[in-house]
Enzyme design. Structure first.
Site, PDB file in Angstrom:
ATOM      1  N   CYS A   1       0.820  -1.174  -0.046  1.00  0.00           N
ATOM      2  CA  CYS A   1       0.065   0.005  -0.032  1.00  0.00           C
ATOM      3  C   CYS A   1       0.723   1.382   0.154  1.00  0.00           C
ATOM      4  O   CYS A   1       1.616   1.206   0.631  1.00  0.00           O
ATOM      5  CB  CYS A   1      -0.994   0.158   1.365  1.00  0.00           C
TER       6      CYS A   1
ATOM      7  N   ARG B   1     -13.412   0.322  -5.594  1.00  0.00           N
ATOM      8  CA  ARG B   1     -12.463   0.805  -4.144  1.00  0.00           C
ATOM      9  C   ARG B   1     -12.022   2.062  -4.670  1.00  0.00           C
ATOM     10  O   ARG B   1     -12.009   2.829  -3.695  1.00  0.00           O
ATOM     11  CB  ARG B   1     -11.565  -0.405  -3.987  1.00  0.00           C
TER      12      ARG B   1
HETATM   13  P1  RVP Z   1      -0.523  -6.584   4.350  1.00  0.00           P
HETATM   14  O1  RVP Z   1      -0.917  -7.738   5.409  1.00  0.00           O
HETATM   15  O2  RVP Z   1       0.612  -5.807   4.954  1.00  0.00           O
HETATM   16  O3  RVP Z   1      -0.173  -7.087   3.050  1.00  0.00           O
HETATM   17  O4  RVP Z   1      -1.916  -5.578   3.965  1.00  0.00           O
HETATM   18  C1  RVP Z   1      -3.067  -6.058   3.530  1.00  0.00           C
HETATM   19  C2  RVP Z   1      -4.029  -4.799   3.555  1.00  0.00           C
HETATM   20  O5  RVP Z   1      -3.727  -3.775   2.709  1.00  0.00           O
HETATM   21  C3  RVP Z   1      -5.621  -5.027   3.339  1.00  0.00           C
HETATM   22  O6  RVP Z   1      -6.170  -5.862   3.952  1.00  0.00           O
HETATM   23  C4  RVP Z   1      -5.916  -3.848   2.659  1.00  0.00           C
HETATM   24  O7  RVP Z   1      -6.431  -3.235   4.046  1.00  0.00           O
HETATM   25  C5  RVP Z   1      -4.801  -3.184   2.063  1.00  0.00           C
HETATM   26  N1  RVP Z   1      -4.683  -2.822   0.999  1.00  0.00           N
HETATM   27  C6  RVP Z   1      -5.028  -3.498  -0.060  1.00  0.00           C
HETATM   28  N2  RVP Z   1      -4.635  -3.096  -1.293  1.00  0.00           N
HETATM   29  C7  RVP Z   1      -4.203  -2.128  -0.963  1.00  0.00           C
HETATM   30  C8  RVP Z   1      -3.604  -1.236  -2.176  1.00  0.00           C
HETATM   31  O8  RVP Z   1      -3.550  -1.473  -3.209  1.00  0.00           O
HETATM   32  N3  RVP Z   1      -3.357   0.077  -1.507  1.00  0.00           N
HETATM   33  N4  RVP Z   1      -4.041  -1.743   0.167  1.00  0.00           N
END
Ligand code: RVP
Length: 504
Positions: A320, A419
């Site tokens: 993210c 989204r």
């Molecule tokens: P991680 O476990 O650190 O990989 O994070 C997963 C989380 O990141 C998801 O549950 C969601 O809240 C968030 N996410 C998913 N896609 C994206 C993005 O493209 N920014 N962020």
């Protein structure tokens, strides 16, 4: 003038837990990891609880049918991704609800003419060494035979020969017929001393496979998350755009838990969506939402939107880049601490407990433990689950290391317009991305990876003197650590030899 919060925004790795008194009677096996996923009032039992505090993210690269069944069997839940057509998502939910523990749709198949080399490639992709041979190479074609890794020698055999030269033909395979119960199938496996039992229908087409290892795993999985009809609990992500069509389709497919999937959930869109679902379906569905990073955001979703659980975290996800791109977010530890305090305050004031979920940014087992100690009722993870065999992406090998693809829902690859629809430009691409398209090392079967994490969590809970998650967060005493003590926590002044290269 803008208000600036004086506290620094902090992450989980800046904290450690102090041990409490470990009682002689304490044992990891006695620790309960059961945790609520639905709101409940004082004296009431939650409508649904998880048996382990883990859910997987509503993401294309994470939560498909395999993840949903594997995780529910371990006691958690996978939120089947929302960024697909309503029909496709409903079909996935239906597959989870129809899943019969022990009867597996074969995912590694070949026709009799497929060269052994192509079969080996397929085995490397799926990680499964039992190959069903059918007339059309599908999982439900006419069953012709079976090949396992005991039927060939990679270095000795001619890999260009067709698989028919190596398979055990159908007439020599011990079989069962559709309608056989799992108990009967397992008895046959024992009787024939086999690892796999193909189940075929009256036309001779393959129905499913029953594996000995699944039988063993089933008896090892007492925490399976199931409904009153013994079907696995199914969870799914939704968005605030097409919910009036999507939710009824998911409900018809049998979904039990929904989460409104959004990077910033402190919004009237979430409230309208949640209230619409509550009005139509009452308490028959568990509906969560988010994400928020403040007490205000939590109170809004708990009070105004009447959500069952609230997800916490903006911008902490491993893929993210929302914080970089838009400048919104908060250190995950600070967000969880503030929202957990708001949840407890809300409970004291109203007698209603609304569970919270720490979502994103958990990059190792220690951080998972700290998140639950800080009061997260359960955690949502993407990367952790994307690395396992059960995520929907194929394994690939780069310089001898096995990887799996993992991309954010806010990346162009996900095409998750619902989204991030505001950010789409006229050429059909996002004006800017909030997620990246990446790879993660493959970690192995979910059950093995999860067992290690759960063992560590249970062990730490014993160190703190806690026998339940609630007890854990109530008893937890945390300390902030300096950069120097962080370094001290790793190995220091020792040389670790790579044993594989050491000489006699
Ligand atoms: P991680 O476990 O650190 O990989 O994070 C997963 C989380 O990141 C998801 O549950 C969601 O809240 C968030 N996410 C998913 N896609 C994206 C993005 O493209 N920014 N962020």
């Amino acid at each position: 003038m803008a208000k600036v919060i004086s506290d620094v925004s902090r992450t989980f790795s800046e904290y450690l837990l102090l041990p409490g008194l470990t009682k002689r009677t304490a044992s990891p096996a006695k620790v309960s990891l059961c945790t609520p996923i639905s709101r409940y009032g004082t004296g009431e039992t939650p409508r649904l609880s998880l048996n382990i505090p883990f859910v997987s993210a509503s993401m294309q690269a994470v939560s498909g049918v395999d993840m949903a069944t594997a995780l529910a069997r371990k006691g958690g839940a996978a939120f089947i991704f929302a960024s697909q057509s309503i029909d496709d998502q409903a079909a996935m939910v239906r597959a989870v609800k129809k899943y019969k523990a022990g009867f597996v749709l074969s995912d590694t198949n070949a026709t009799p003419d497929t060269p052994l080399s192509a079969v080996l490639e397929k085995i490397a992709q799926t990680g499964h060494s039992t190959v069903a041979v059918t007339d059309d190479g599908s999982a439900t074609g006419r069953f012709l035979g079976i090949v396992t890794d005991k039927d060939y020698w990679v270095k000795e055999d001619d890999l260009s020969r067709p698989v028919s030269a190596y398979m055990t033909p159908v007439e020599n395979v011990y079989l069962a017929h559709s309608g056989v119960s799992l108990h009967e199938a397992n008895c046959l496996l024992r009787k024939y001393r086999k690892d796999c039992l193909p189940v075929i229908n009256a036309e001779g087409h393959l129905d499913s496979l029953v594996f000995r290892k699944d039988f063993i795993e089933h008896t090892d999985n007492p925490l399976e998350l199931i409904d009153s009809e013994k079907r696995l609990i199914a969870a799914a992500g939704i968005n605030t755009h097409d919910y009036k069509e999507r939710v009824p389709a998911l409900v018809a497919a049998g979904v039990d838990v929904l989460t409104i999937d959004s990077s910033d959930g402190y919004s009237e869109y979430q409230r309208d969506c949640a209230l619409w679902i509550r009005e139509k379906y009452g308490d028959s569905l568990v509906v969560g939402g988010g994400n928020v990073v403040s007490a205000d955001g939590f109170r809004y979703l708990a009070e105004e939107a009447q959500l069952d659980f609230v997800k916490v975290g903006i911008g902490g996800g491993s893929i993210c880049i929302t914080r970089e791109q838009k400048g919104i977010g908060r250190g995950q530890a600070s967000a969880v601490l503030e929202v957990a305090a708001a949840r407890d305050e809300y409970y004291e004031k109203t007698g209603v407990y609304v569970p919270i979920c720490s979502d994103g940014g958990l990059s190792n087992d220690t951080q998972i433990i700290i998140a639950t100690a800080m009061g997260a009722d359960f955690v949502m993870m993407g990367r952790y689950f994307a690395m396992t065999d059960e995520s929907p992406t194929e394994k690939l090998s780069i310089r001898g290391q096995r990887y799996k693809a993992y991309w954010g829902e806010g990346s162009n690859r996900a095409r998750n317009w619902q989204r991030y629809s505001d950010e789409k430009n006229s050429s059909g691409k996002m004006k800017f991305e909030e997620g990246v398209d990446a790879y993660v090392p493959a970690s192995g079967p979910l059950s093995e990876v999860l067992d290690v994490t759960l063992a560590k969590l249970r062990s730490t809970m014993c160190n703190v003197g806690a026998d339940s998650l609630k007890d854990f967060s109530q008893k937890a005493v945390l300390t902030r650590i300096s950069e120097q003590s962080f370094v001290e926590g790793g190995t220091s002044n020792v040389v670790q030899l790579d044993q594989t290269h050491s000489e006699g």
